[in-house]
Motif scaffolding. Structure first.
Motif, PDB file in Angstrom:
ATOM      1  N   ARG A 178      39.633  44.080  30.583  1.00  0.00           N
ATOM      2  CA  ARG A 178      38.195  44.096  30.818  1.00  0.00           C
ATOM      3  C   ARG A 178      37.571  42.762  30.438  1.00  0.00           C
ATOM      4  O   ARG A 178      38.134  41.965  29.720  1.00  0.00           O
ATOM      5  N   ASN A 179      36.327  42.573  30.932  1.00  0.00           N
ATOM      6  CA  ASN A 179      35.546  41.361  30.671  1.00  0.00           C
ATOM      7  C   ASN A 179      36.242  40.081  31.107  1.00  0.00           C
ATOM      8  O   ASN A 179      36.543  39.226  30.294  1.00  0.00           O
ATOM      9  N   PRO A 180      36.488  39.850  32.388  1.00  0.00           N
ATOM     10  CA  PRO A 180      36.155  40.735  33.499  1.00  0.00           C
ATOM     11  C   PRO A 180      37.218  41.807  33.706  1.00  0.00           C
ATOM     12  O   PRO A 180      38.336  41.689  33.186  1.00  0.00           O
ATOM     13  N   THR A 181      36.867  42.838  34.495  1.00  0.00           N
ATOM     14  CA  THR A 181      37.806  43.916  34.773  1.00  0.00           C
ATOM     15  C   THR A 181      38.831  43.457  35.796  1.00  0.00           C
ATOM     16  O   THR A 181      38.482  43.036  36.894  1.00  0.00           O
ATOM     17  N   VAL A 182      40.100  43.537  35.410  1.00  0.00           N
ATOM     18  CA  VAL A 182      41.204  43.176  36.304  1.00  0.00           C
ATOM     19  C   VAL A 182      42.229  44.307  36.255  1.00  0.00           C
ATOM     20  O   VAL A 182      42.726  44.659  35.176  1.00  0.00           O
ATOM     21  N   THR A 220      38.702  51.603  42.901  1.00  0.00           N
ATOM     22  CA  THR A 220      37.277  51.346  43.063  1.00  0.00           C
ATOM     23  C   THR A 220      36.850  50.116  42.281  1.00  0.00           C
ATOM     24  O   THR A 220      35.659  49.834  42.165  1.00  0.00           O
ATOM     25  N   GLY A 221      37.820  49.377  41.728  1.00  0.00           N
ATOM     26  CA  GLY A 221      37.514  48.257  40.856  1.00  0.00           C
ATOM     27  C   GLY A 221      37.454  48.689  39.408  1.00  0.00           C
ATOM     28  O   GLY A 221      37.911  47.986  38.509  1.00  0.00           O
ATOM     29  N   ILE A 222      36.896  49.863  39.148  1.00  0.00           N
ATOM     30  CA  ILE A 222      36.828  50.414  37.795  1.00  0.00           C
ATOM     31  C   ILE A 222      37.997  51.351  37.532  1.00  0.00           C
ATOM     32  O   ILE A 222      38.577  51.359  36.453  1.00  0.00           O
ATOM     33  N   GLN A 223      38.365  52.141  38.529  1.00  0.00           N
ATOM     34  CA  GLN A 223      39.443  53.113  38.386  1.00  0.00           C
ATOM     35  C   GLN A 223      40.527  52.879  39.435  1.00  0.00           C
ATOM     36  O   GLN A 223      40.227  52.536  40.570  1.00  0.00           O
ATOM     37  N   VAL A 224      41.775  53.096  39.019  1.00  0.00           N
ATOM     38  CA  VAL A 224      42.899  53.105  39.951  1.00  0.00           C
ATOM     39  C   VAL A 224      43.443  54.529  39.994  1.00  0.00           C
ATOM     40  O   VAL A 224      43.655  55.152  38.948  1.00  0.00           O
ATOM     41  N   ALA A 264      49.759  66.019  42.995  1.00  0.00           N
ATOM     42  CA  ALA A 264      49.448  65.420  41.699  1.00  0.00           C
ATOM     43  C   ALA A 264      48.510  64.238  41.892  1.00  0.00           C
ATOM     44  O   ALA A 264      48.578  63.525  42.893  1.00  0.00           O
ATOM     45  N   GLN A 265      47.637  64.027  40.912  1.00  0.00           N
ATOM     46  CA  GLN A 265      46.729  62.883  40.941  1.00  0.00           C
ATOM     47  C   GLN A 265      46.608  62.315  39.533  1.00  0.00           C
ATOM     48  O   GLN A 265      46.337  63.038  38.578  1.00  0.00           O
ATOM     49  N   ILE A 266      46.809  60.994  39.423  1.00  0.00           N
ATOM     50  CA  ILE A 266      46.714  60.307  38.143  1.00  0.00           C
ATOM     51  C   ILE A 266      45.698  59.187  38.281  1.00  0.00           C
ATOM     52  O   ILE A 266      45.803  58.352  39.184  1.00  0.00           O
ATOM     53  N   THR A 267      44.697  59.172  37.402  1.00  0.00           N
ATOM     54  CA  THR A 267      43.665  58.151  37.420  1.00  0.00           C
ATOM     55  C   THR A 267      43.713  57.361  36.126  1.00  0.00           C
ATOM     56  O   THR A 267      43.826  57.935  35.037  1.00  0.00           O
ATOM     57  N   PHE A 268      43.624  56.017  36.248  1.00  0.00           N
ATOM     58  CA  PHE A 268      43.671  55.159  35.068  1.00  0.00           C
ATOM     59  C   PHE A 268      42.541  54.147  35.143  1.00  0.00           C
ATOM     60  O   PHE A 268      42.334  53.504  36.175  1.00  0.00           O
ATOM     61  N   ALA A 269      41.788  54.023  34.050  1.00  0.00           N
ATOM     62  CA  ALA A 269      40.674  53.073  33.997  1.00  0.00           C
ATOM     63  C   ALA A 269      40.713  52.292  32.692  1.00  0.00           C
ATOM     64  O   ALA A 269      39.692  52.080  32.038  1.00  0.00           O
ATOM     65  N   GLY A 270      41.908  51.856  32.297  1.00  0.00           N
ATOM     66  CA  GLY A 270      42.039  51.075  31.076  1.00  0.00           C
ATOM     67  C   GLY A 270      41.977  51.937  29.834  1.00  0.00           C
ATOM     68  O   GLY A 270      43.003  52.349  29.291  1.00  0.00           O
ATOM     69  N   MET A 271      40.783  52.220  29.368  1.00  0.00           N
ATOM     70  CA  MET A 271      40.612  53.041  28.168  1.00  0.00           C
ATOM     71  C   MET A 271      40.541  54.531  28.492  1.00  0.00           C
ATOM     72  O   MET A 271      40.348  55.348  27.596  1.00  0.00           O
ATOM     73  N   ASN A 272      40.673  54.892  29.755  1.00  0.00           N
ATOM     74  CA  ASN A 272      40.590  56.287  30.166  1.00  0.00           C
ATOM     75  C   ASN A 272      41.737  56.628  31.107  1.00  0.00           C
ATOM     76  O   ASN A 272      42.145  55.796  31.912  1.00  0.00           O
ATOM     77  N   PHE A 273      42.226  57.863  31.013  1.00  0.00           N
ATOM     78  CA  PHE A 273      43.208  58.332  31.985  1.00  0.00           C
ATOM     79  C   PHE A 273      43.005  59.822  32.222  1.00  0.00           C
ATOM     80  O   PHE A 273      42.489  60.548  31.365  1.00  0.00           O
ATOM     81  N   VAL A 274      43.404  60.279  33.412  1.00  0.00           N
ATOM     82  CA  VAL A 274      43.374  61.697  33.760  1.00  0.00           C
ATOM     83  C   VAL A 274      44.637  62.001  34.549  1.00  0.00           C
ATOM     84  O   VAL A 274      44.993  61.264  35.479  1.00  0.00           O
ATOM     85  N   GLN A 288      27.715  47.758  32.613  1.00  0.00           N
ATOM     86  CA  GLN A 288      28.604  46.741  33.143  1.00  0.00           C
ATOM     87  C   GLN A 288      28.282  46.547  34.619  1.00  0.00           C
ATOM     88  O   GLN A 288      27.531  47.315  35.208  1.00  0.00           O
ATOM     89  N   LYS A 289      28.819  45.488  35.201  1.00  0.00           N
ATOM     90  CA  LYS A 289      28.472  45.161  36.585  1.00  0.00           C
ATOM     91  C   LYS A 289      29.187  46.111  37.531  1.00  0.00           C
ATOM     92  O   LYS A 289      30.386  46.013  37.748  1.00  0.00           O
ATOM     93  N   TYR A 290      28.447  47.050  38.067  1.00  0.00           N
ATOM     94  CA  TYR A 290      28.990  47.949  39.072  1.00  0.00           C
ATOM     95  C   TYR A 290      27.842  48.354  39.978  1.00  0.00           C
ATOM     96  O   TYR A 290      26.679  48.188  39.641  1.00  0.00           O
TER      97      TYR A 290
END
Length: 455
Positions: free
Chosen positions: A149-153, A177-181, A190-200, A338-340
């Motif tokens: 993060r800062n910037p989000t990559v 989406t830039g924030i979530q993969v 199955a679906q797995i979502t990862f956003a750095g500090m978050n996952f599902v 944040q910038k979104y």
């Protein structure tokens, strides 16, 4: 024709046949509905013995695919912050491990599926850990996800090669989406979502019932047995979470630390807490906010920074999944801004490539038809392709893909048309260091995007 033959024709031609032939009192099932013909009129009813289970994790039950009235509880495991976990069946706990751990794996190998998480100490003073990366194993594939993060990559590596979403193969689809993969595996739903500090991690109850283990627990709609050791023994969640450490043959971590907890005022009021209580009120009836609020207070108390935002980000992701869009960031007094562009934008953004749009944006599968928080192009503009941040009102201005393997240069980038992304993949032009330009009449000039010493 016998009675069986008549009923077969009724099922085949449905209500129209029944009306035309005035079949009094006949009853049959069509498109999961009970149809009855009486006096030439077909009435439609639903079965009155439908059983919808109450889900231990607080989620609404969902219909089992390819069935009429079978419902099951979704198995959804999530984690966020430093870090907090909610198991498949809704049990909450905090765990500060500094290694790679098994989030979920099959007890009996049916699909060769598992997910590992790597944590690191993000606050050594208090011994608090945060997610660093997520690795998904499916069949022979290895999908590595990491976000800085800062910037989000977002970094996506598939089978050892770095990729740029959107990616579609016979076995999985990866979108961003830039924030979530998000990684979707259609065959096992199955679906797995990862956003750095978050996952599902979402798994279907119908395929994984009582066949999961790891930090996410057992997918069986029973909370009490979620925290289990590899030998099946149920213990305290913190103890069992540590037991799912992945031991590397290359290096073994011997670092230990003690987590220091500071007392929290139960009446603590923070910008993030205010957002949870007010802005999310429309989502409360779909999923209780207590775990996320407690996690938010825990983070604000112990880390004294913006990690409380990740509790709200996780809750917002859950709300969006249930079609409740919450634009919450501006309600945190700038702490979580944040910038979104959109709180609930398309999961797959339209690009200048019409073939890409037809395959991904316009699809009717669950891969496309959801909303996500993310960085999207402003209204009136379109994303050039998934490999760039170029938003343009004139798609025709830029070259789109022709044949796979085509190469060209644009804006000092070398571009190549690749099949996997259905669009161009561009990298900066590589330039050598120019020689000293100290000869009379010579100066540094730019040729093909590179600095050269010439006349």
């Amino acid at each position: 024709m016998g009675q069986d033959g008549v009923l077969l024709r009724i099922v085949t031609k449905g209500a129209k046949y029944a009306r035309n032939h005035n079949l009094h009192g006949e009853t049959w099932t069509e498109n999961c509905l009970v149809r009855t013909c009486f006096n030439g009129t077909v009435t439609t009813t639903t079965p009155n013995n439908i059983s919808i289970p109450v889900c231990a994790n607080g989620m609404p039950a969902v219909q089992v695919p390819n069935t009429c009235y079978q419902y099951a509880c979704p198995c959804e495991c999530m984690g966020w912050g430093d870090p907090h976990y909610v198991t498949f069946d809704g049990k909450y706990y905090a765990f500060q491990g500094n290694c790679t751990y098994v989030l979920v794996q099959e007890i009996i190998k049916k699909y060769n599926f598992s997910v590992h998480i790597k944590n690191y100490y993000c606050d050594m003073t208090h011994g608090l850990a945060c997610p660093e990366s997520l690795t998904i194993y499916y069949k022979s594939h290895t999908i590595y996800l990491k976000q800085t993060r800062n910037p989000t990559v977002n970094t996506v590596i598939v089978n050892g090669k770095e990729k740029t979403p959107t990616i579609s193969t016979a076995d999985f689809t990866i979108t961003s989406t830039g924030i979530q993969v998000t990684v979707d595996i259609p065959k096992i739903n199955a679906q797995i979502t990862f956003a750095g500090m978050n996952f599902v991690v979402n798994l279907p109850y119908s395929l994984f019932y009582n066949n999961t283990e790891g930090q996410c627990g057992v997918c069986d709609n029973v909370t009490d047995n979620d925290c289990r050791l590899p030998n099946g023994q149920v213990q305290n969640c913190v103890n069992t979470a540590e037991a799912w450490k992945v031991i590397s043959t290359k290096t073994k971590s011997t670092t230990t630390t003690t987590t220091k907890y500071c007392p929290c005022d139960k009446k603590i009021h923070t910008p993030t807490g205010f957002a949870a209580a007010i802005v999310f009120k429309d989502c409360h009836e779909y999923y209780p906010p207590e775990n996320f609020y407690e996690a938010c207070k825990y983070d604000v108390c112990n880390m004294k920074n913006a990690t409380g935002c990740f509790s709200l980000e996780s809750y917002a992701t859950l709300c969006a999944k249930m079609s409740v869009c919450v634009d919450w960031r501006n309600s945190t007094n700038g702490l979580c801004v944040q910038k979104y562009t959109m709180a609930c934008g398309p999961k797959v953004e339209e690009t200048c490539n019409s073939k890409y749009n037809e395959k991904f944006v316009s699809c009717e599968s669950g891969v496309c038809q959801v909303v996500k928080e993310g960085c999207f192009c402003p209204n009136g503009t379109t994303l050039f392709n998934t490999d760039t941040d170029i938003c343009t009102p004139f798609c025709g201005k830029y070259k789109t893909c022709g044949r796979p393997g085509d190469k060209w240069q644009m804006n000092c980038q070398n571009c190549e048309c690749r099949t996997e992304s259905m669009g161009p993949v561009c990298e900066p032009v590589t330039c050598s260091t120019p020689e000293p330009c100290n000869r009379a009449g010579y100066e540094i000039t730019t040729v093909d995007c590179c600095a050269q010493c010439g006349k």
